[in-house]
Design an enzyme around this catalytic site. Structure first.
Site, short mmCIF file in Angstrom:
data_model
loop_
_atom_site.label_atom_id
_atom_site.label_comp_id
_atom_site.label_asym_id
_atom_site.label_seq_id
_atom_site.Cartn_x
_atom_site.Cartn_y
_atom_site.Cartn_z
N ASP A 12 41.12 14.00 13.49
CA ASP A 12 40.46 13.71 12.86
C ASP A 12 39.75 13.01 13.27
O ASP A 12 39.81 11.43 14.80
CB ASP A 12 40.81 12.82 11.58
CG ASP A 12 39.65 11.78 10.75
OD1 ASP A 12 38.23 11.85 11.54
OD2 ASP A 12 40.43 11.59 9.63
N ALA A 36 31.62 18.66 11.97
CA ALA A 36 30.46 17.17 11.47
C ALA A 36 29.97 17.33 9.78
O ALA A 36 31.10 18.12 9.36
CB ALA A 36 29.09 17.55 11.74
N THR A 38 28.63 17.90 6.81
CA THR A 38 27.61 18.95 6.54
C THR A 38 27.00 18.94 6.01
O THR A 38 25.73 19.62 5.42
CB THR A 38 27.59 20.03 7.49
OG1 THR A 38 28.26 20.45 7.34
CG2 THR A 38 27.70 20.28 9.03
N TYR A 100 22.02 12.75 5.94
CA TYR A 100 22.44 13.99 6.89
C TYR A 100 21.38 14.16 8.18
O TYR A 100 21.54 13.54 10.12
CB TYR A 100 22.74 15.07 6.70
CG TYR A 100 22.39 16.14 7.61
CD1 TYR A 100 23.94 16.17 8.68
CD2 TYR A 100 22.08 17.58 7.92
CE1 TYR A 100 24.43 17.34 8.73
CE2 TYR A 100 22.24 18.41 8.43
CZ TYR A 100 23.46 18.61 9.44
OH TYR A 100 23.87 19.63 9.95
N LYS A 104 22.87 13.01 12.40
CA LYS A 104 22.55 14.04 13.60
C LYS A 104 21.12 12.96 14.25
O LYS A 104 21.88 13.48 15.64
CB LYS A 104 21.83 15.16 13.12
CG LYS A 104 22.98 15.57 12.16
CD LYS A 104 24.78 16.05 12.29
CE LYS A 104 24.82 17.40 13.57
NZ LYS A 104 25.78 17.43 13.47
N1 LIG Z 1 25.66 24.85 8.92
C1 LIG Z 1 24.45 25.53 9.37
O1 LIG Z 1 23.10 26.33 8.63
C2 LIG Z 1 24.02 24.25 10.76
C3 LIG Z 1 22.76 24.29 10.89
C4 LIG Z 1 22.07 23.25 11.97
C5 LIG Z 1 23.10 22.61 12.70
N2 LIG Z 1 24.28 22.84 12.35
C6 LIG Z 1 25.31 22.25 13.22
O2 LIG Z 1 26.41 22.62 13.57
C7 LIG Z 1 27.94 22.24 13.42
C8 LIG Z 1 28.84 23.24 13.41
O3 LIG Z 1 28.14 23.38 11.62
P1 LIG Z 1 28.98 23.94 10.71
O4 LIG Z 1 27.82 25.25 9.59
O5 LIG Z 1 30.29 25.04 11.38
O6 LIG Z 1 29.58 22.90 9.51
P2 LIG Z 1 30.92 23.23 8.83
O7 LIG Z 1 31.23 24.58 8.26
O8 LIG Z 1 30.89 22.67 7.65
O9 LIG Z 1 31.72 23.10 9.46
C9 LIG Z 1 32.12 21.58 10.25
C10 LIG Z 1 33.39 21.00 10.50
O10 LIG Z 1 33.67 19.96 10.98
C11 LIG Z 1 35.32 20.00 10.72
N3 LIG Z 1 35.07 17.98 10.31
C12 LIG Z 1 34.73 17.56 8.88
N4 LIG Z 1 35.21 15.86 9.35
C13 LIG Z 1 35.95 15.97 10.48
C14 LIG Z 1 36.50 14.71 11.08
N5 LIG Z 1 36.09 13.80 10.63
N6 LIG Z 1 37.45 15.26 12.05
C15 LIG Z 1 37.28 16.31 12.52
N7 LIG Z 1 36.80 17.74 11.65
C16 LIG Z 1 35.85 17.13 11.24
C17 LIG Z 1 34.82 20.67 9.45
O11 LIG Z 1 36.72 20.01 9.35
P3 LIG Z 1 37.40 20.96 7.40
O12 LIG Z 1 36.98 22.55 7.57
O13 LIG Z 1 39.03 20.76 7.68
O14 LIG Z 1 36.88 19.59 7.42
C18 LIG Z 1 34.61 22.09 9.55
O15 LIG Z 1 35.49 22.63 10.42
C19 LIG Z 1 27.02 20.74 12.91
O16 LIG Z 1 27.13 19.70 14.18
C20 LIG Z 1 26.41 20.38 12.00
O17 LIG Z 1 25.12 19.65 12.21
C21 LIG Z 1 24.98 24.11 11.33
#
Ligand SMILES: NC(=O)c1ccc[n+]([C@@H]2O[C@H](COP(=O)([O-])OP(=O)(O)OC[C@H]3O[C@@H](n4cnc5c(N)ncnc54)[C@H](OP(=O)(O)O)[C@@H]3O)[C@@H](O)[C@H]2O)c1
Length: 264
Positions: A12, A36, A38, A100, A104
């Site tokens: 975590d 993150a 998200t 958000y 970021k």
């Molecule tokens: N998805 C998009 O369209 C998008 C667009 C632009 C930028 N991004 C960036 O890309 C990155 C990845 O995004 P994503 O779409 O893969 O997000 P996601 O599907 O929401 O995955 C986020 C991950 O972070 C983990 N997490 C949350 N809180 C945590 C904590 N306290 N300690 C450890 N792990 C934690 C979650 O674990 P759990 O599942 O166990 O909660 C999940 O595996 C982020 O930085 C996001 O800002 C994403």
């Protein structure tokens, strides 16, 4: 560059001691942070929770990296911009419109105050057929249409859909080329969610008549969004030779992967 780590440690990132201990034990050459909070509406409802993960969590990781001389790559977002005039280049001034985006942006800024080699990769509107991740826009649209349900898609919310496989490949190139500072990695097409949903329906052979054009405001979501967000990727293309798929090609690749997964 050393090989990619195969060891898995559950962590975590809001627990400083655990993060520092893990990094001290592993001593990675590079640390990539994709963790993150998200969910944009959940962040708006719980700004302290969002700050804890998206800012303090990143500070803990960066501190651990500083101590073990690991280079650090932080994933960020087009939501650091206000969405009045996207797609945005790396040197344009960020101005987030929701919690958000503010958290970021703060995670980007704090890296400047650390004795650390770092890269910030901003991306946008990710999609792909990753079975273990939360459902993305494409999967949401496909599931609803397959069930015969209507999809309300905003005609005034813009971004560049990005295939996760392309992002992963782009990150590997960025690591190998020792890119520093901010780099935008995102799909090559910039379009509205409505146009994206229509392309999804056509590519997957689903009923496009179920896609209803609405304005973002009609969706009644809790947090404001940067309406004309998205990222310009000239730096990635010209300087590092990183090019991303257009939407239809990305969707076709996703469909092939989906078929392959289903056969397993
Ligand atoms: N998805 C998009 O369209 C998008 C667009 C632009 C930028 N991004 C960036 O890309 C990155 C990845 O995004 P994503 O779409 O893969 O997000 P996601 O599907 O929401 O995955 C986020 C991950 O972070 C983990 N997490 C949350 N809180 C945590 C904590 N306290 N300690 C450890 N792990 C934690 C979650 O674990 P759990 O599942 O166990 O909660 C999940 O595996 C982020 O930085 C996001 O800002 C994403």
């Amino acid at each position: 560059m050393r090989g990619f780590l195969e060891q898995y440690v559950r962590l975590d990132i809001t627990t400083r001691g655990d993060v520092l201990e893990a990094l001290h034990a592993i001593r990675p050459e590079w640390t990539i942070n994709a963790a993150a909070m998200t969910d944009v509406d959940a962040c708006e409802r719980d700004p302290e929770g969002a700050w804890g993960v998206n800012v303090e969590g990143v500070r803990h990781l960066a501190t651990g990296c500083e101590r073990c001389a690991s280079k650090f790559l932080q994933l960020s977002t087009d939501y650091v911009f206000d969405g009045t005039s996207g797609p945005y280049a790396e040197d344009q001034e960020p101005h987030p419109v929701n919690v958000y985006g503010r958290t970021k942006l703060e995670s980007e800024k704090l890296l400047d105050h650390m004795a650390l080699e770092y890269s910030i990769v901003r991306t946008a509107l990710l999609y792909g057929s990753v079975a273990t991740a939360r459902a993305n826009f494409v999967q949401g649209v496909c599931s609803a249409l397959a069930r015969g349900e209507a999809v309300h898609a905003a005609t005034n919310l813009y971004g560049n859909p990005t295939l996760v496989d392309d992002l992963a490949d782009g990150i590997v190139i960025a690591l190998r080329k020792e890119v520093r500072g901010i780099l935008h990695l995102a799909g090559s097409e910039w379009l509205s969610r409505y146009d994206f949903a229509m392309k999804i329906a056509r590519t997957f052979g689903l009923n496009e008549d179920l896609i209803m054009p609405v304005s973002f405001q009609e969706l009644n979501l809790h947090a404001p969004r940067p309406l004309r967000a998205g990222l310009g990727t000239d730096r990635a293309k010209r300087k590092f030779g990183i090019a991303f798929a257009a939407v239809e090609e990305g969707l076709r690749r996703m469909m092939t992967q989906h078929d392959e997964f289903s056969k397993r």
